[in-house]
Design a protein around this motif. Structure first.
Motif, PDB file in Angstrom:
ATOM      1  N   PRO A 284       0.804  -1.218   0.000  1.00 51.38           N
ATOM      2  CA  PRO A 284       0.000   0.000   0.000  1.00 51.38           C
ATOM      3  C   PRO A 284       0.844   1.278   0.000  1.00 51.38           C
ATOM      4  CG  PRO A 284       0.099  -0.927   2.207  1.00 51.38           C
ATOM      5  CD  PRO A 284       0.972  -1.780   1.352  1.00 51.38           C
ATOM      6  N   SER A 285       0.468   2.220  -0.835  1.00 47.46           N
ATOM      7  CA  SER A 285       1.073   3.561  -0.786  1.00 47.46           C
ATOM      8  C   SER A 285       0.131   4.520  -1.494  1.00 47.46           C
ATOM      9  CB  SER A 285       2.430   3.574  -1.482  1.00 47.46           C
ATOM     10  OG  SER A 285       2.238   3.463  -2.881  1.00 47.46           O
ATOM     11  N   LEU A 286       0.297   5.787  -1.195  1.00 45.04           N
ATOM     12  CA  LEU A 286      -0.544   6.802  -1.832  1.00 45.04           C
ATOM     13  C   LEU A 286      -0.279   6.832  -3.337  1.00 45.04           C
ATOM     14  CD1 LEU A 286      -2.652   8.956  -1.387  1.00 45.04           C
ATOM     15  CD2 LEU A 286      -0.816  10.583  -0.905  1.00 45.04           C
ATOM     16  N   ASP A 287       0.988   6.638  -3.699  1.00 51.76           N
ATOM     17  CA  ASP A 287       1.352   6.622  -5.116  1.00 51.76           C
ATOM     18  C   ASP A 287       0.610   5.500  -5.852  1.00 51.76           C
ATOM     19  OD1 ASP A 287       2.922   7.394  -7.418  1.00 51.76           O
ATOM     20  OD2 ASP A 287       3.962   5.472  -7.125  1.00 51.76           O
ATOM     21  N   GLN A 288       0.566   4.300  -5.258  1.00 49.61           N
ATOM     22  CA  GLN A 288      -0.166   3.161  -5.831  1.00 49.61           C
ATOM     23  C   GLN A 288      -1.639   3.534  -6.027  1.00 49.61           C
ATOM     24  OE1 GLN A 288       0.162   0.126  -6.890  1.00 49.61           O
ATOM     25  NE2 GLN A 288       2.004  -0.832  -6.077  1.00 49.61           N
ATOM     26  N   LEU A 289      -2.173   4.154  -4.979  1.00 46.10           N
ATOM     27  CA  LEU A 289      -3.595   4.482  -4.965  1.00 46.10           C
ATOM     28  C   LEU A 289      -3.939   5.454  -6.103  1.00 46.10           C
ATOM     29  CD1 LEU A 289      -5.701   3.461  -2.982  1.00 46.10           C
ATOM     30  CD2 LEU A 289      -5.345   5.504  -1.622  1.00 46.10           C
ATOM     31  N   LEU A 290      -3.049   6.417  -6.319  1.00 53.48           N
ATOM     32  CA  LEU A 290      -3.354   7.460  -7.299  1.00 53.48           C
ATOM     33  C   LEU A 290      -2.951   7.060  -8.713  1.00 53.48           C
ATOM     34  CD1 LEU A 290      -2.255  10.629  -5.267  1.00 53.48           C
ATOM     35  CD2 LEU A 290      -4.570   9.759  -5.615  1.00 53.48           C
ATOM     36  N   ASN A 291      -1.942   6.196  -8.850  1.00 52.13           N
ATOM     37  CA  ASN A 291      -1.382   5.970 -10.188  1.00 52.13           C
ATOM     38  C   ASN A 291      -1.413   4.534 -10.686  1.00 52.13           C
ATOM     39  OD1 ASN A 291      -0.643   8.745 -10.418  1.00 52.13           O
ATOM     40  ND2 ASN A 291       1.040   8.328  -8.994  1.00 52.13           N
ATOM     41  N   SER A 292      -1.759   3.563  -9.822  1.00 50.18           N
ATOM     42  CA  SER A 292      -1.685   2.170 -10.249  1.00 50.18           C
ATOM     43  C   SER A 292      -2.731   1.850 -11.326  1.00 50.18           C
ATOM     44  CB  SER A 292      -1.917   1.251  -9.041  1.00 50.18           C
ATOM     45  OG  SER A 292      -2.035  -0.076  -9.484  1.00 50.18           O
ATOM     46  N   LYS A 293      -2.323   1.011 -12.288  1.00 48.35           N
ATOM     47  CA  LYS A 293      -3.267   0.569 -13.330  1.00 48.35           C
ATOM     48  C   LYS A 293      -3.863  -0.804 -12.981  1.00 48.35           C
ATOM     49  CE  LYS A 293      -2.078   3.734 -16.687  1.00 48.35           C
ATOM     50  NZ  LYS A 293      -2.007   4.841 -15.723  1.00 48.35           N
ATOM     51  N   PRO A 295      -6.116  -3.610 -11.925  1.00 49.56           N
ATOM     52  CA  PRO A 295      -7.574  -3.658 -11.775  1.00 49.56           C
ATOM     53  C   PRO A 295      -8.019  -3.910 -10.333  1.00 49.56           C
ATOM     54  CG  PRO A 295      -6.834  -5.165 -13.510  1.00 49.56           C
ATOM     55  CD  PRO A 295      -5.597  -4.613 -12.873  1.00 49.56           C
ATOM     56  N   ALA A 296      -7.211  -4.649  -9.567  1.00 52.89           N
ATOM     57  CA  ALA A 296      -7.578  -4.915  -8.167  1.00 52.89           C
ATOM     58  C   ALA A 296      -7.579  -3.604  -7.363  1.00 52.89           C
ATOM     59  CB  ALA A 296      -6.598  -5.909  -7.542  1.00 52.89           C
ATOM     60  N   VAL A 297      -6.607  -2.737  -7.634  1.00 53.47           N
ATOM     61  CA  VAL A 297      -6.558  -1.433  -6.950  1.00 53.47           C
ATOM     62  C   VAL A 297      -7.746  -0.582  -7.387  1.00 53.47           C
ATOM     63  CG1 VAL A 297      -5.230   0.695  -6.651  1.00 53.47           C
ATOM     64  CG2 VAL A 297      -4.047  -1.503  -6.724  1.00 53.47           C
ATOM     65  N   LYS A 298      -8.008  -0.616  -8.691  1.00 55.12           N
ATOM     66  CA  LYS A 298      -9.145   0.165  -9.228  1.00 55.12           C
ATOM     67  C   LYS A 298     -10.455  -0.267  -8.554  1.00 55.12           C
ATOM     68  CE  LYS A 298      -6.995   2.651 -12.290  1.00 55.12           C
ATOM     69  NZ  LYS A 298      -6.796   4.042 -11.877  1.00 55.12           N
ATOM     70  N   GLU A 299     -10.615  -1.569  -8.346  1.00 53.50           N
ATOM     71  CA  GLU A 299     -11.845  -2.074  -7.734  1.00 53.50           C
ATOM     72  C   GLU A 299     -11.950  -1.621  -6.267  1.00 53.50           C
ATOM     73  OE1 GLU A 299     -14.644  -3.144  -8.832  1.00 53.50           O
ATOM     74  OE2 GLU A 299     -15.355  -3.355  -6.761  1.00 53.50           O
ATOM     75  N   ILE A 300     -10.817  -1.653  -5.571  1.00 57.72           N
ATOM     76  CA  ILE A 300     -10.806  -1.173  -4.180  1.00 57.72           C
ATOM     77  C   ILE A 300     -11.237   0.295  -4.123  1.00 57.72           C
ATOM     78  CG2 ILE A 300      -9.241  -0.550  -2.274  1.00 57.72           C
ATOM     79  CD1 ILE A 300      -7.643  -3.128  -3.012  1.00 57.72           C
ATOM     80  N   ILE A 301     -10.731   1.081  -5.052  1.00 61.06           N
ATOM     81  CA  ILE A 301     -11.057   2.514  -5.088  1.00 61.06           C
ATOM     82  C   ILE A 301     -12.543   2.722  -5.385  1.00 61.06           C
ATOM     83  CG2 ILE A 301     -10.694   4.637  -6.420  1.00 61.06           C
ATOM     84  CD1 ILE A 301      -7.741   3.774  -6.684  1.00 61.06           C
ATOM     85  N   LEU A 302     -13.065   1.970  -6.349  1.00 60.77           N
ATOM     86  CA  LEU A 302     -14.482   2.140  -6.712  1.00 60.77           C
ATOM     87  C   LEU A 302     -15.415   1.677  -5.589  1.00 60.77           C
ATOM     88  CD1 LEU A 302     -14.981   1.309 -10.480  1.00 60.77           C
ATOM     89  CD2 LEU A 302     -15.036   3.516  -9.316  1.00 60.77           C
ATOM     90  N   GLU A 303     -15.008   0.606  -4.891  1.00 60.98           N
ATOM     91  CA  GLU A 303     -15.808   0.150  -3.767  1.00 60.98           C
ATOM     92  C   GLU A 303     -15.890   1.260  -2.709  1.00 60.98           C
ATOM     93  OE1 GLU A 303     -15.689  -3.723  -0.906  1.00 60.98           O
ATOM     94  OE2 GLU A 303     -14.251  -2.124  -0.525  1.00 60.98           O
ATOM     95  N   SER A 304     -14.748   1.891  -2.436  1.00 63.58           N
ATOM     96  CA  SER A 304     -14.754   2.941  -1.411  1.00 63.58           C
ATOM     97  C   SER A 304     -15.570   4.142  -1.887  1.00 63.58           C
ATOM     98  CB  SER A 304     -13.328   3.333  -1.026  1.00 63.58           C
ATOM     99  OG  SER A 304     -12.850   4.365  -1.830  1.00 63.58           O
TER     100      SER A 304
END
Ligand SMILES: [Zn+2]
Length: 381
Positions: A284-293, A295-304
């Motif tokens: 986990p990092s803020l950079d991952q959250l803002l810039n990762s491509k 799909p698992a990160v994207k799904e976490i973001i959309l769920e939140s």
């Protein structure tokens, strides 16, 4: 009489002049005819008061108004560099310091990050040095006041930061920041919740919001909100419309640091998102959250985003704002996140006419609003 004395003089005689100044300040420019129309004093009294404000270099002539038949009427505006205001933002991640002239135009700015070394002593010393530096650099004369927008909970009346949760450094317990800065600068210093001051900045800048109710929501390492109802900031005992981050959005949901379960905070803060990432084996990092491509990160973001939308809908249904403004790194950085928050919030409220938008001042909002807040105090006696 010095500019500072004018703003600090609370005598009845001076209050009338300050009210006149405030009316001129509200407008880009205003004609003598309109001043007489809005301000019920005899023409001779108005002429004398205006002349005095001009003589003190607080206002100046700035042209002539179109007349419809009558004599042309002189226009007046405030003198922007008659004095200056400082706005300070204390967030969990950084401190921002901004210098504004009296038209609320930014003149200079400084910023530093908050780490685990930023105890109150270190932080306040850096704030004082930062302000001193701006005052020297821009040859500020005079400084009229300092406003602080801080992460809560705060004791607004006594100017104390109580115990900001999830703050990276130790020692932040009952810090009398207002008296500490007052002792150094000898000008009025006021403290408010940063979400409130950000709301104030948007409210002042946007004519279309006048007289309306505004909910301003900040998301990031914490979730905070400010609420303005018909021009007045709404306060609970600790200076904010929020324990917003602890409203329940899931019965028997994830545990929260506050001891309850299913709080908005456990689904929407960066900390909550980092926990989800760890569960999926993503570092986990803020950079991952803002810039990762990923799909698992994207799904976490959309769920939140969906949970955040529900939280905002709850606030809308309780407070009935006309406008909701959203502010936060993901809001500005991730279009899909922002759109999902808005979609879900709309779906869960019966107030279909509501306007939900991004904040227009971005990172500047809290500092600007803090400066506006201290300025407003001169007229509130
Ligand atoms: Zn909680």
């Amino acid at each position: 009489m010095l500019t500072r004395d004018f703003f600090n003089d609370v005598s009845e005689k001076n209050q009338v002049k300050k009210a006149l100044y405030k009316l001129i300040h509200k407008k880009d420019s205003i004609s003598k005819v309109e001043l007489l129309h809005r301000f019920h004093v005899p023409n001779t009294t108005m002429t004398r008061m205006v002349a005095e404000l001009v003589k003190r270099k607080l206002i100046r002539e700035c042209g002539v108004a179109e007349s419809n038949g009558g004599r042309p009427s002189v226009l007046y505006e405030v003198v922007p560099d008659a004095g200056y205001l400082v706005g300070v933002e204390i967030a969990r991640t950084h401190v921002g310091i901004m210098l504004f002239d009296l038209s609320f135009k930014p003149v200079g700015a400084d910023q530093f990050m908050i780490t685990n070394k930023h105890t109150p002593e270190v932080t306040i010393k850096l704030i004082i040095e930062g302000i001193e530096h701006l005052l020297t650099q821009y040859r500020v004369d005079p400084l009229l006041g300092i406003g602080i927008g801080a992460v809560g909970p705060i004791d607004r009346k006594n100017g104390v930061i109580i115990n900001p949760s999830a703050f990276p450094a130790k020692g932040w317990l009952n810090i009398p920041i207002v008296s500490m800065l007052k002792g150094h600068f000898d000008v009025p210093v006021v403290l408010n919740n940063g979400a409130n001051t950000a709301a104030l900045a948007e409210y002042h800048a946007n004519q279309s919001l006048q007289g309306e109710s505004l909910l301003y929501c900040i998301s990031g390492y914490g979730i905070r909100c400010g609420f303005i109802k018909e021009g007045q900031l709404f306060y609970n005992t600790q200076g904010a419309a929020s324990t917003f981050e602890h409203i329940t959005i899931q019965a028997d949901g994830r545990p929260c640091l506050c001891g309850n379960k299913g709080c908005l905070s456990s689904y929407v803060t960066f900390g909550a998102l980092f926990d989800r990432m760890k569960e999926k084996g993503i570092s986990p990092s803020l950079d991952q959250l803002l810039n990762s491509k990923d799909p698992a990160v994207k799904e976490i973001i959309l769920e939140s985003a969906r949970y955040y939308g529900i939280g905002i809908a709850n606030m809308i249904n309780a407070l009935h704002p006309d406008t909701v403004l959203l502010h936060g790194k993901l809001i500005y950085h991730d279009r899909k996140y922002y759109e999902e928050v808005v979609r879900v919030a709309r779906n869960h409220t019966c107030m279909k006419e509501i306007s939900i938008k991004k904040g227009s001042f971005g990172e500047k909002a809290t500092c600007l609003g803090a400066a506006i807040f201290v300025f407003d105090q001169f007229f509130n006696e």
